[in-house]
Design an enzyme around this catalytic site. Sequence first.
Site: not given
Length: 325
Positions: A101, A304
Amino acid sequence: MSMSRHHTVRAQGLNFDVVEQGKGPLVLLCHGFPETSHAWRHQLPALAQAGYRAAAPDLRGFGGSDCPASEEAYGLLELIGDLVGMVDALGEQQAVLVGNDWGGTLAWQAARLRPDRFRAVASLGVPLMSRSPLLPSQVFPWTDDTWFYVHYFLEHGLADHDLQANVELSLRKIYFAASGDAGPRNEPTTPNPFGLVSRKQAFLNTLPTPAELPSWLAPEDMHVFVKAFSRTGFTGGLNYYRNLDRNWRCEAAFDGLRVEVPALYMVGERDTGLAIPGMKDIIQAMPSLAPQLRGSHVIPKAGHWLPQEAPDAVNAALLGFLRSL
């Protein structure tokens, strides 16, 4: 195998909480938002057992690390300076950078600017991208009814207040909705906290409330994250987004510079980023920006939060990459 230890290192006049494990070449693990160093709990022992010194800091604004009050303190060059300072504070000359991220963004850019200090880079979720022709705030779509989640994060005080009102619920919703547990990204019913969101209702109200934690997140691990954000709030992490336009202006000075060190990319098959139009083309174009890219892996059914959702696959790919250096 050695046990992990928490300690404080000082860089750029700030204190950073670091958990590390093992001895050998340094591997620096950079988390995303909203996470802390605890996101790397599965990688630390695996790297240590394989003969590496794995160190996972709470980045500035997160967890046990200092949280500067100034929004400008969270710009890209300040954050890269933190990583360089951490390597110095840990008594090393070089490190391999691994990030997920926002940590992936920092890893790419730090390796791009300081190949003398970061001898290789691995990014999870976030591909290496060329500089946008427009300010990021102008690129992201919005209408009278919807806006891209970044615009919501850019509104001073709005996301800060909403997310802090119930830390556990906020994290529960975001972790689930961005994970592989939420379902395939090509399904219109799959929630996505990192896409277009309604402007007519609160951000969190657009996300489902899962009855249980995601399958990859144990209650004791969730407690670690809740405790961390209950202490710091979310403003530090949101300030990373609030520097996007400022970062874009800074990047003009090194536009066209490639990542010249060995690189690895991994992404979950159900990562929210893959739902963004054009993202697959960006991933395919990465070798032109990182000529030593040694692999680009799609992890089935993962979302994610790749280090937490698919630790075995991440560890295997990461260790294979490290051994190739």
